[in-house]
Design a protein around this motif. Structure first.
Motif, PDB file in Angstrom:
ATOM      1  N   SER A   1      10.875  -8.475   7.348  1.00 39.61           N
ATOM      2  CA  SER A   1      10.364  -8.790   6.012  1.00 39.61           C
ATOM      3  C   SER A   1       8.844  -8.791   5.984  1.00 39.61           C
ATOM      4  N   THR A   2       8.312  -8.234   4.921  1.00 46.32           N
ATOM      5  CA  THR A   2       6.890  -8.389   4.604  1.00 46.32           C
ATOM      6  C   THR A   2       6.770  -8.968   3.195  1.00 46.32           C
ATOM      7  N   LEU A   3       7.755  -9.783   2.804  1.00 49.32           N
ATOM      8  CA  LEU A   3       7.756 -10.396   1.484  1.00 49.32           C
ATOM      9  C   LEU A   3       6.652 -11.435   1.377  1.00 49.32           C
ATOM     10  N   ALA A   4       6.135 -11.581   0.182  1.00 47.77           N
ATOM     11  CA  ALA A   4       5.088 -12.576  -0.079  1.00 47.77           C
ATOM     12  C   ALA A   4       5.713 -13.815  -0.702  1.00 47.77           C
ATOM     13  N   ARG A   5       5.168 -14.971  -0.349  1.00 41.60           N
ATOM     14  CA  ARG A   5       5.661 -16.219  -0.956  1.00 41.60           C
ATOM     15  C   ARG A   5       5.237 -16.306  -2.413  1.00 41.60           C
ATOM     16  N   THR A   6       4.014 -15.998  -2.658  1.00 47.03           N
ATOM     17  CA  THR A   6       3.472 -16.091  -4.007  1.00 47.03           C
ATOM     18  C   THR A   6       3.856 -14.856  -4.790  1.00 47.03           C
ATOM     19  N   THR A   7       4.258 -15.005  -6.039  1.00 44.76           N
ATOM     20  CA  THR A   7       4.646 -13.849  -6.849  1.00 44.76           C
ATOM     21  C   THR A   7       3.864 -13.754  -8.155  1.00 44.76           C
ATOM     22  N   GLU A   8       2.926 -14.664  -8.373  1.00 44.43           N
ATOM     23  CA  GLU A   8       2.158 -14.667  -9.614  1.00 44.43           C
ATOM     24  C   GLU A   8       1.003 -13.670  -9.531  1.00 44.43           C
ATOM     25  N   VAL A   9       0.937 -12.764 -10.520  1.00 46.72           N
ATOM     26  CA  VAL A   9      -0.145 -11.776 -10.589  1.00 46.72           C
ATOM     27  C   VAL A   9      -1.378 -12.457 -11.178  1.00 46.72           C
TER      28      VAL A   9
ATOM     29  N   PRO B   1      -3.324 -13.137   1.143  1.00 44.89           N
ATOM     30  CA  PRO B   1      -3.013 -14.462   1.681  1.00 44.89           C
ATOM     31  C   PRO B   1      -3.653 -15.613   0.906  1.00 44.89           C
ATOM     32  N   ARG B   2      -4.804 -15.379   0.283  1.00 42.02           N
ATOM     33  CA  ARG B   2      -5.526 -16.485  -0.369  1.00 42.02           C
ATOM     34  C   ARG B   2      -5.680 -16.343  -1.872  1.00 42.02           C
ATOM     35  N   SER B   3      -5.626 -15.127  -2.382  1.00 44.79           N
ATOM     36  CA  SER B   3      -5.937 -14.899  -3.797  1.00 44.79           C
ATOM     37  C   SER B   3      -4.725 -14.562  -4.648  1.00 44.79           C
ATOM     38  N   GLY B   4      -3.526 -14.750  -4.145  1.00 45.73           N
ATOM     39  CA  GLY B   4      -2.334 -14.424  -4.915  1.00 45.73           C
ATOM     40  C   GLY B   4      -2.079 -12.927  -4.936  1.00 45.73           C
ATOM     41  N   VAL B   5      -1.361 -12.480  -5.946  1.00 48.29           N
ATOM     42  CA  VAL B   5      -1.025 -11.071  -6.091  1.00 48.29           C
ATOM     43  C   VAL B   5      -2.038 -10.419  -7.021  1.00 48.29           C
ATOM     44  N   VAL B   6      -2.678  -9.382  -6.523  1.00 48.69           N
ATOM     45  CA  VAL B   6      -3.731  -8.677  -7.258  1.00 48.69           C
ATOM     46  C   VAL B   6      -3.118  -7.468  -7.963  1.00 48.69           C
ATOM     47  N   PRO B   7      -3.402  -7.286  -9.278  1.00 46.09           N
ATOM     48  CA  PRO B   7      -2.961  -6.043  -9.918  1.00 46.09           C
ATOM     49  C   PRO B   7      -3.763  -4.895  -9.302  1.00 46.09           C
ATOM     50  N   ALA B   8      -3.079  -3.855  -8.880  1.00 49.11           N
ATOM     51  CA  ALA B   8      -3.751  -2.802  -8.129  1.00 49.11           C
ATOM     52  C   ALA B   8      -3.132  -1.446  -8.453  1.00 49.11           C
ATOM     53  N   TYR B   9      -3.731  -0.420  -7.887  1.00 45.71           N
ATOM     54  CA  TYR B   9      -3.175   0.929  -7.925  1.00 45.71           C
ATOM     55  C   TYR B   9      -3.024   1.412  -6.495  1.00 45.71           C
ATOM     56  N   GLU B  10      -1.902   2.052  -6.212  1.00 44.01           N
ATOM     57  CA  GLU B  10      -1.728   2.767  -4.954  1.00 44.01           C
ATOM     58  C   GLU B  10      -2.084   4.219  -5.247  1.00 44.01           C
ATOM     59  N   ALA B  11      -3.034   4.759  -4.515  1.00 42.45           N
ATOM     60  CA  ALA B  11      -3.520   6.120  -4.760  1.00 42.45           C
ATOM     61  C   ALA B  11      -3.325   6.954  -3.508  1.00 42.45           C
ATOM     62  N   LEU B  12      -2.798   8.165  -3.685  1.00 45.08           N
ATOM     63  CA  LEU B  12      -2.642   9.094  -2.579  1.00 45.08           C
ATOM     64  C   LEU B  12      -3.624  10.240  -2.749  1.00 45.08           C
ATOM     65  N   PHE B  13      -4.479  10.432  -1.738  1.00 45.34           N
ATOM     66  CA  PHE B  13      -5.378  11.582  -1.695  1.00 45.34           C
ATOM     67  C   PHE B  13      -4.725  12.621  -0.793  1.00 45.34           C
ATOM     68  N   LEU B  14      -4.444  13.789  -1.334  1.00 41.95           N
ATOM     69  CA  LEU B  14      -3.787  14.863  -0.594  1.00 41.95           C
ATOM     70  C   LEU B  14      -4.746  16.048  -0.522  1.00 41.95           C
ATOM     71  N   GLY B  15      -5.375  16.238   0.625  1.00 41.20           N
ATOM     72  CA  GLY B  15      -6.349  17.315   0.793  1.00 41.20           C
ATOM     73  C   GLY B  15      -5.686  18.679   0.848  1.00 41.20           C
ATOM     74  N   ASN B  16      -6.484  19.715   0.700  1.00 38.65           N
ATOM     75  CA  ASN B  16      -5.980  21.084   0.754  1.00 38.65           C
ATOM     76  C   ASN B  16      -5.459  21.400   2.146  1.00 38.65           C
ATOM     77  N   GLY B  17      -4.241  21.900   2.222  1.00 37.22           N
ATOM     78  CA  GLY B  17      -3.671  22.285   3.509  1.00 37.22           C
ATOM     79  C   GLY B  17      -3.335  21.128   4.423  1.00 37.22           C
ATOM     80  N   GLY B  18      -3.337  19.910   3.918  1.00 33.70           N
ATOM     81  CA  GLY B  18      -2.976  18.759   4.729  1.00 33.70           C
ATOM     82  C   GLY B  18      -4.043  18.321   5.714  1.00 33.70           C
TER      83      GLY B  18
END
Length: 170
Positions: A59-67, A127-144
């Motif tokens: 598990s990598t679940l977080a205890r805190t769930t408030e954004v 661990p200290r600031s709760g759940v942060v609203p964020a974006y997961e971004a994937l950078f995919l370069g040319n030809g890998g």
């Protein structure tokens, strides 16, 4: 576990090759946002008729769930922050055209890059600031030649996580 989404394990189970074992993965949710890396993984063996035996739990679940806080960046701005962090971004957001959707990923057509770039909203547990609203971004370069996963704070644009997705064999 109230924050684990979608109780139907069938959608989350993958049979392991050449065995009767399955990996079942649940992703934690924070106020409608999927967690960036918050998962519960259960390894089971058996069948419905004979019953299931649990052989592994992680598990990598977080205890805190408030954004905490509100999003102020767009998906395009977050992707640009990620690309700039690895020195590969276009000069401005003008070089980014929104594309369609692929599941929960927004596809971006970026000048100078052949592959569609990807970005999606997530919750990032700290661990200290709760759940942060964020974006997961994937950078995919040319030809890998370069591939990075970033988590960008949607409130400030700060890089919360950067992971190189290219594994080199030397």
């Amino acid at each position: 576990i109230a924050a684990v989404i979608d109780e139907d394990a069938g959608e989350h189970a993958a049979r392991l090759p050449f065995s009767d074992a399955y990996a079942v993965i649940y992703r934690q949710e924070f106020g409608g946002l999927a967690g960036s890396d918050n998962v519960l993984t259960i390894g089971v063996k058996g069948a419905p008729a004979q019953g299931w035996k649990v052989g592994y739990v992680s598990s990598t679940l977080a205890r805190t769930t408030e954004v905490v806080g509100e999003r102020s960046l767009s998906a395009e701005q977050a992707w640009l922050k990620a690309a700039t962090n690895v020195g590969r971004g276009p000069a401005s957001i003008v070089g980014i055209d929104p594309g369609g959707m692929q599941g929960d990923w927004r596809l971006l057509d970026v000048a100078g890059l052949r592959e569609d770039q990807k970005v999606r909203p997530v919750g990032f547990a700290t661990p200290r600031s709760g759940v942060v609203p964020a974006y997961e971004a994937l950078f995919l370069g040319n030809g890998g030649e370069a591939m990075y996963k970033h988590v960008i704070d949607a409130r400030t644009g700060r890089v919360l996580l950067r992971q190189n997705l290219v594994h080199n064999l030397a």
